[in-house]
Motif scaffolding. Sequence first.
Motif, mmCIF file in Angstrom:
data_model
loop_
_atom_site.group_PDB
_atom_site.id
_atom_site.type_symbol
_atom_site.label_atom_id
_atom_site.label_comp_id
_atom_site.label_asym_id
_atom_site.label_seq_id
_atom_site.Cartn_x
_atom_site.Cartn_y
_atom_site.Cartn_z
ATOM 1 N N ALA D 49 78.896 67.346 14.073
ATOM 2 C CA ALA D 49 80.139 67.887 13.504
ATOM 3 C C ALA D 49 79.897 69.274 12.920
ATOM 4 C CB ALA D 49 80.655 66.947 12.421
ATOM 5 N N GLY D 50 80.819 70.182 13.136
ATOM 6 C CA GLY D 50 80.690 71.521 12.599
ATOM 7 C C GLY D 50 81.480 71.693 11.312
ATOM 8 N N VAL D 51 81.189 72.788 10.605
ATOM 9 C CA VAL D 51 81.928 73.095 9.382
ATOM 10 C C VAL D 51 83.413 73.224 9.703
ATOM 11 C CG1 VAL D 51 82.268 74.852 7.593
ATOM 12 C CG2 VAL D 51 79.964 74.114 8.212
ATOM 13 N N GLY D 52 84.255 72.613 8.893
ATOM 14 C CA GLY D 52 85.697 72.664 9.101
ATOM 15 C C GLY D 52 86.254 71.440 9.807
ATOM 16 N N GLU D 53 85.385 70.642 10.404
ATOM 17 C CA GLU D 53 85.886 69.466 11.113
ATOM 18 C C GLU D 53 86.163 68.294 10.169
ATOM 19 O OE1 GLU D 53 84.880 69.112 15.625
ATOM 20 O OE2 GLU D 53 83.014 69.588 14.587
ATOM 21 N N ILE D 54 87.153 67.492 10.577
ATOM 22 C CA ILE D 54 87.501 66.277 9.824
ATOM 23 C C ILE D 54 86.711 65.122 10.429
ATOM 24 C CG2 ILE D 54 89.354 64.675 9.185
ATOM 25 C CD1 ILE D 54 89.620 67.421 7.864
ATOM 26 N N VAL D 55 86.012 64.397 9.577
ATOM 27 C CA VAL D 55 85.093 63.361 10.062
ATOM 28 C C VAL D 55 85.266 62.049 9.291
ATOM 29 C CG1 VAL D 55 83.355 65.061 10.768
ATOM 30 C CG2 VAL D 55 83.305 64.138 8.431
ATOM 31 N N LEU D 56 84.634 61.003 9.826
ATOM 32 C CA LEU D 56 84.512 59.751 9.096
ATOM 33 C C LEU D 56 83.075 59.613 8.613
ATOM 34 C CD1 LEU D 56 86.498 57.186 11.273
ATOM 35 C CD2 LEU D 56 87.238 58.325 9.177
ATOM 36 N N VAL D 57 82.921 59.230 7.352
ATOM 37 C CA VAL D 57 81.596 59.072 6.767
ATOM 38 C C VAL D 57 81.404 57.612 6.372
ATOM 39 C CG1 VAL D 57 80.031 59.835 4.943
ATOM 40 C CG2 VAL D 57 81.723 61.423 5.859
ATOM 41 N N VAL D 58 80.290 57.043 6.797
ATOM 42 C CA VAL D 58 79.950 55.675 6.419
ATOM 43 C C VAL D 58 78.900 55.745 5.314
ATOM 44 C CG1 VAL D 58 78.222 55.516 8.265
ATOM 45 C CG2 VAL D 58 79.139 53.429 7.293
ATOM 46 N N GLN D 59 79.038 54.876 4.311
ATOM 47 C CA GLN D 59 78.157 54.947 3.153
ATOM 48 C C GLN D 59 77.354 53.667 2.941
ATOM 49 O OE1 GLN D 59 81.639 56.532 0.731
ATOM 50 N NE2 GLN D 59 79.988 57.719 -0.167
ATOM 51 N N GLY D 60 76.383 53.748 2.065
ATOM 52 C CA GLY D 60 75.571 52.585 1.714
ATOM 53 C C GLY D 60 74.582 52.236 2.803
ATOM 54 N N SER D 61 74.187 50.960 2.859
ATOM 55 C CA SER D 61 73.170 50.544 3.824
ATOM 56 C C SER D 61 73.649 50.745 5.258
ATOM 57 C CB SER D 61 72.785 49.091 3.606
ATOM 58 O OG SER D 61 73.887 48.249 3.775
ATOM 59 N N SER D 62 74.952 50.709 5.480
ATOM 60 C CA SER D 62 75.494 50.897 6.829
ATOM 61 C C SER D 62 75.266 52.316 7.342
ATOM 62 C CB SER D 62 76.993 50.563 6.847
ATOM 63 O OG SER D 62 77.193 49.206 6.498
ATOM 64 N N ALA D 63 74.993 53.241 6.437
ATOM 65 C CA ALA D 63 74.683 54.618 6.847
ATOM 66 C C ALA D 63 73.374 54.671 7.617
ATOM 67 C CB ALA D 63 74.610 55.533 5.625
ATOM 68 N N ARG D 64 72.588 53.604 7.548
ATOM 69 C CA ARG D 64 71.315 53.571 8.292
ATOM 70 C C ARG D 64 71.473 52.912 9.657
ATOM 71 N NH1 ARG D 64 69.423 51.221 3.329
ATOM 72 N NH2 ARG D 64 68.902 49.346 4.482
ATOM 73 N N GLN D 65 72.700 52.545 10.038
ATOM 74 C CA GLN D 65 72.917 51.832 11.289
ATOM 75 C C GLN D 65 73.295 52.743 12.446
ATOM 76 O OE1 GLN D 65 72.398 48.583 11.833
ATOM 77 N NE2 GLN D 65 71.975 47.911 9.764
ATOM 78 N N THR D 66 72.677 53.923 12.506
ATOM 79 C CA THR D 66 72.796 54.745 13.705
ATOM 80 C C THR D 66 71.365 54.958 14.207
ATOM 81 O OG1 THR D 66 72.542 56.924 12.672
ATOM 82 C CG2 THR D 66 74.758 55.981 12.676
ATOM 83 N N GLU D 67 71.239 55.360 15.471
ATOM 84 C CA GLU D 67 69.902 55.559 16.034
ATOM 85 C C GLU D 67 69.121 56.591 15.210
ATOM 86 O OE1 GLU D 67 68.763 56.691 20.384
ATOM 87 O OE2 GLU D 67 70.382 55.205 20.440
ATOM 88 N N LEU D 68 69.821 57.631 14.792
ATOM 89 C CA LEU D 68 69.184 58.730 14.068
ATOM 90 C C LEU D 68 68.689 58.323 12.684
ATOM 91 C CD1 LEU D 68 68.740 61.882 13.987
ATOM 92 C CD2 LEU D 68 70.975 62.009 12.872
ATOM 93 N N THR D 69 69.454 57.452 12.013
ATOM 94 C CA THR D 69 69.193 57.189 10.591
ATOM 95 C C THR D 69 68.515 55.852 10.312
ATOM 96 O OG1 THR D 69 71.434 56.294 10.390
ATOM 97 C CG2 THR D 69 71.144 58.617 9.821
ATOM 98 N N GLU D 70 68.181 55.106 11.343
ATOM 99 C CA GLU D 70 67.580 53.785 11.144
ATOM 100 C C GLU D 70 66.324 53.847 10.269
ATOM 101 O OE1 GLU D 70 66.855 51.855 14.857
ATOM 102 O OE2 GLU D 70 66.414 49.930 13.883
ATOM 103 N N ASN D 71 66.308 53.011 9.233
ATOM 104 C CA ASN D 71 65.167 52.928 8.306
ATOM 105 C C ASN D 71 64.893 54.226 7.552
ATOM 106 O OD1 ASN D 71 64.675 50.257 9.098
ATOM 107 N ND2 ASN D 71 63.447 50.937 10.820
ATOM 108 N N LYS D 72 65.892 55.080 7.465
ATOM 109 C CA LYS D 72 65.702 56.340 6.741
ATOM 110 C C LYS D 72 66.336 56.272 5.342
ATOM 111 C CE LYS D 72 63.863 58.520 10.309
ATOM 112 N NZ LYS D 72 63.911 57.448 11.313
ATOM 113 N N ALA D 73 65.854 57.160 4.466
ATOM 114 C CA ALA D 73 66.374 57.226 3.102
ATOM 115 C C ALA D 73 67.692 57.997 3.075
ATOM 116 C CB ALA D 73 65.344 57.881 2.191
ATOM 117 N N VAL D 74 68.688 57.406 3.700
ATOM 118 C CA VAL D 74 69.988 58.053 3.903
ATOM 119 C C VAL D 74 71.088 57.096 3.458
ATOM 120 C CG1 VAL D 74 71.580 58.713 5.756
ATOM 121 C CG2 VAL D 74 69.193 59.470 5.826
ATOM 122 N N ASP D 75 71.990 57.544 2.581
ATOM 123 C CA ASP D 75 73.053 56.654 2.119
ATOM 124 C C ASP D 75 74.457 57.115 2.518
ATOM 125 O OD1 ASP D 75 73.516 58.737 0.380
ATOM 126 O OD2 ASP D 75 72.900 57.677 -1.413
ATOM 127 N N ALA D 76 74.535 58.126 3.370
ATOM 128 C CA ALA D 76 75.831 58.590 3.866
ATOM 129 C C ALA D 76 75.625 59.266 5.209
ATOM 130 C CB ALA D 76 76.473 59.573 2.886
#
Lengths: 91, 91, 91, 91, 91
Positions: D49-76
């Motif tokens: 996503a680029g600056v200015g775009e409208i997006v959906l953000v997932v938070q909490g432990s579910s923020a780790r349920q993408t290929e990129l963020t699996e098992n990472k210290a990421v909460d959004a």
Amino acid sequence: MILAKVIGTVWATHKDEKITGMKLQIVQPVNLDYKPKKDFFVAVDSVGAGVGEIVLVVQGSSARQTELTENKAVDATIMAIVDKLDAEMEK
Amino acid sequence: MILAKVIGTVWATHKDEKITGMKLQIVQPVNLDYKPKKDFFVAVDSVGAGVGEIVLVVQGSSARQTELTENKAVDATIMAIVDKLDAEMEK
Amino acid sequence: MILAKVIGTVWATHKDEKITGMKLQIVQPVNLDYKPKKDFFVAVDSVGAGVGEIVLVVQGSSARQTELTENKAVDATIMAIVDKLDAEMEK
Amino acid sequence: MILAKVIGTVWATHKDEKITGMKLQIVQPVNLDYKPKKDFFVAVDSVGAGVGEIVLVVQGSSARQTELTENKAVDATIMAIVDKLDAEMEK
Amino acid sequence: MILAKVIGTVWATHKDEKITGMKLQIVQPVNLDYKPKKDFFVAVDSVGAGVGEIVLVVQGSSARQTELTENKAVDATIMAIVDKLDAEMEK
């Protein structure tokens, strides 16, 4: 993650065994211009951030996803020191 | 983690089996000068904190990461008794 | 955990299969003197609490840590009926 | 998930190893008419996503349920770019 | 779980692979009399709820505990359509 400033340290000799040796820093969330908001909380430091530095804090179960905090009773971890940011709040 | 003061105890004979034998303490979040904020909640005590003591409380799934609370229906655990802190809110 | 009063029940015939058979209670958080706060939410009852009773509610992933709610789409569970409490808010 | 606008980027060279290579975007929650609310936080971008775009953000432990963020210290995590929405707040 | 009304839908063609095919509904929390509160968020629909229906929404990691949402980057799921409720706020 939220943007915060490290403002101090907590000492606790009597604590859960699993968090022995971790540095407990007090962080105060800040705005995009680094002006402090009115709250604070305690976070484990995983990156060696000093007092006065602007950091990113990860919260919840994700705070346990660093080598230092894995399986620990920790719900907030400093996981990055901010070099700079490029953003402005929209109105 | 948040800074709080232990202000009392809850008794519950009729409760989920898995939390039998745990001490349920009432904690009130405090500011850096230990002045109480206006809310409270209930936390399991894993460090033997007494009423009047300043403690750190871990919340969410991380509250289950102590030996006492593992796999228990617990969302807040007292995991340290604060000796002292060195910090000042920025304005 | 938070202190709340059971104020009613929700019926839902069309729901996720995994929560079939669970009693969905409406709870209203209360103060230490059992005076109600201004919000409410829905919790699964794991201890047989009736309307009017003061209970403890566990939230988040820990709400799944009872026999009844394990692996269920439940984020709030009544896990104790309060007998009494001994605490006073500090000012 | 919440509706937000990408308003900028954070740079952090000194960070937890596990989040190396991730783009840290600053997002500002918005209303249904895309007017910004008054807060912001930092999210990892999993969809480019680029600056200015409208997006959906997932938070909490579910923020780790993408290929990129699996098992990472990421909460959004930004997990979708919004094409359009059809809804109106009820009063 | 919270009580909410379905008020619309979000479309997003560019999104994390794992959420392909899910319906993203916009929900507005409501009071016991179904009067809307002033906020909204986006939830995945696991029960086929239509716009205008009163539903229960589960949040956090428990939102992943339905067949549809298991291991997905989803932090809010509609898990029941409310038939009726019997409760009154206490004052």
